[in-house]
Scaffold this active site. Structure first.
Site, PDB file in Angstrom:
ATOM      1  N   GLU A 129     -13.928  78.256 -16.317  1.00 38.35           N
ATOM      2  CA  GLU A 129     -15.247  78.493 -15.917  1.00 38.35           C
ATOM      3  C   GLU A 129     -16.024  77.195 -15.636  1.00 38.35           C
ATOM      4  OE1 GLU A 129     -18.477  80.249 -17.944  1.00 38.35           O
ATOM      5  OE2 GLU A 129     -16.901  80.948 -19.457  1.00 38.35           O
ATOM      6  N   SER A 183     -25.032  77.710 -21.599  1.00 37.36           N
ATOM      7  CA  SER A 183     -24.207  76.556 -21.915  1.00 37.36           C
ATOM      8  C   SER A 183     -24.634  75.177 -21.498  1.00 37.36           C
ATOM      9  CB  SER A 183     -22.547  76.648 -21.249  1.00 37.36           C
ATOM     10  OG  SER A 183     -21.978  77.714 -22.203  1.00 37.36           O
ATOM     11  N   ARG A 195     -18.690  70.058 -22.943  1.00 36.93           N
ATOM     12  CA  ARG A 195     -19.859  70.977 -23.118  1.00 36.93           C
ATOM     13  C   ARG A 195     -20.415  70.546 -24.914  1.00 36.93           C
ATOM     14  NH1 ARG A 195     -20.902  75.755 -26.315  1.00 36.93           N
ATOM     15  NH2 ARG A 195     -21.795  77.397 -25.215  1.00 36.93           N
TER      16      ARG A 195
END
Ligand code: ADP
Length: 356
Positions: A129, A183, A195
């Site tokens: 993703e 996120s 991330r």
């Protein structure tokens, strides 16, 4: 040729459909072309999506090129909870006969993989993703000159307006993706990113708490209520505690010191409206995200923060709050940026990655 990119999230499924301008360019047989025409006719008809699905016509991108083929990108969303109905429809419309593989990302690409296979005999080509999100973001920004913007004068409602921002030299930047959860990615180049943080207190929390507190049932209703409410009836401000500013540390009296901090009083509770509660929920969640974003930006030494995700859909209050918070607390050194296709980058990015 992949026709669909799907980002199956915790709340919403985002579906991007690429409609080639000239079907004969795609080396399809006559019967395929006929089925494609049917699918196209159906998907571009507004009645196609029932009560819960929507095509975001204002986001449509014409004359774009995907894998050397020119055409139009259509943007469609429906609640992930309606996946079964979507699959029934895909079966009924004969899509399964033609489309054998759908590019998919998001948690639902894993969760629903078996259902796609069993119900419509479609294979999911799964993509990560965040890879998809970044690829989609770069592609859309390149193809839409008015994609990126910021809010000028976010503290003065009468003077606040959107301003186009040139994002052609973006690196490094921070992405804060506000979906059901949040996120935070630090992006250093087209392929180098991390991330760096996240929080479970996101768009899903806003909607969930708002439904609990006000009895509303939809995101649109929650936003409408919030637009008419006043969070200072619910929150405890610095001036409620100090009688004015806390000057020593530069904290203005109007700053929220304690979110929902007045609601321990029965008397105050009896006076708040559903609108006030919705507004306080929106302000609480948004400011918390803004504060996490700022800490991440400081830690990563990045000054451009791009906020995306469907929490920002039809939600200028949250965008202006984020713009204000980033500017005020960083003393003007950080900038909050926004993108028009806020929730669709993952779906576009996974479509682009097919066969790569
Ligand atoms: P996810 O991929 O986790 O589903 P999205 O980026 O699609 O994340 O954002 C989901 C959030 O967007 C919801 O939690 C809610 O705050 C907000 N939202 C915006 N429009 C809607 C809608 N029509 N229905 C439900 N939530 C919506």
């Amino acid at each position: 040729m992949p026709w669909f990119g799907m980002d199956i999230g915790g709340t919403l499924c985002k579906l991007v459909y690429f409609e080639p301008k000239d079907l004969s360019e795609c080396e399809s047989s006559a019967s395929e072309v006929e089925t494609l025409r049917n699918i196209r006719r159906y998907l571009t008809k507004n009645s196609a999506y029932g009560k819960t699905g929507h095509r975001d016509i204002h986001l449509q991108m014409d004359n774009v090129t995907v894998k050397g083929v020119s055409g139009t990108l259509h943007f469609i969303r429906f609640p992930t909870s309606e996946m079964k109905n979507f699959l029934d429809l895909a079966k009924y419309k004969g899509m399964a006969k033609l489309v054998t593989t759908v590019c998919a990302t998001g948690g639902g690409a894993y969760k629903f993989e078996e259902d796609f296979k069993r119900e419509v005999n479609m294979k999911l080509a799964k993509f990560d993703e965040f890879d998809s999100l970044l690829k989609g973001l770069q592609y859309i920004d390149k193809n839409n000159p008015s994609e990126c913007y910021y809010w000028a004068n976010p503290t003065e409602p009468s003077k606040c307006f959107k301003v186009n921002h040139d994002f052609s030299h973006p690196y490094p930047f921070l992405i804060v993706n506000i979906g059901s959860g949040v996120s935070v990615l630090a992006v250093y180049s087209a392929t180098n990113y991390r991330r760096v943080s996240g929080t479970s207190i996101g768009g899903g929390t806003f909607l969930g708490l708002c439904c609990l507190l006000t009895g509303c049932n939809t995101f649109e209703e929650a936003i409408e209520l919030a637009a008419e409410g006043d969070n200072t009836h619910v929150d405890k401000l610095v001036k409620d505690i100090y009688g004015g500013d806390y000057q020593r540390f530069g904290l203005p009296g109007d700053l929220v010191a304690s979110s929902f901090g007045q609601m321990n009083s029965r008397e105050k509770r009896s006076k708040v409206s559903r609108q006030d509660l919705a507004r306080a929920t929106l302000v609480t969640i948004t400011n918390n995200i803004g504060s996490i974003a700022r800490m991440c930006a400081t830690q990563e030494k990045i000054d451009r923060v791009v906020f995306i995700g469907n929490f920002l859909r039809v939600n200028p209050i949250a965008m202006k709050l984020l713009a204000y918070a980033m500017d005020y607390w960083s003393k003007g050194t950080m900038k909050a940026l926004f993108l028009e296709h806020e929730g669709y980058f993952g779906a576009v990015g996974c479509l682009l990655q097919f066969h790569e």
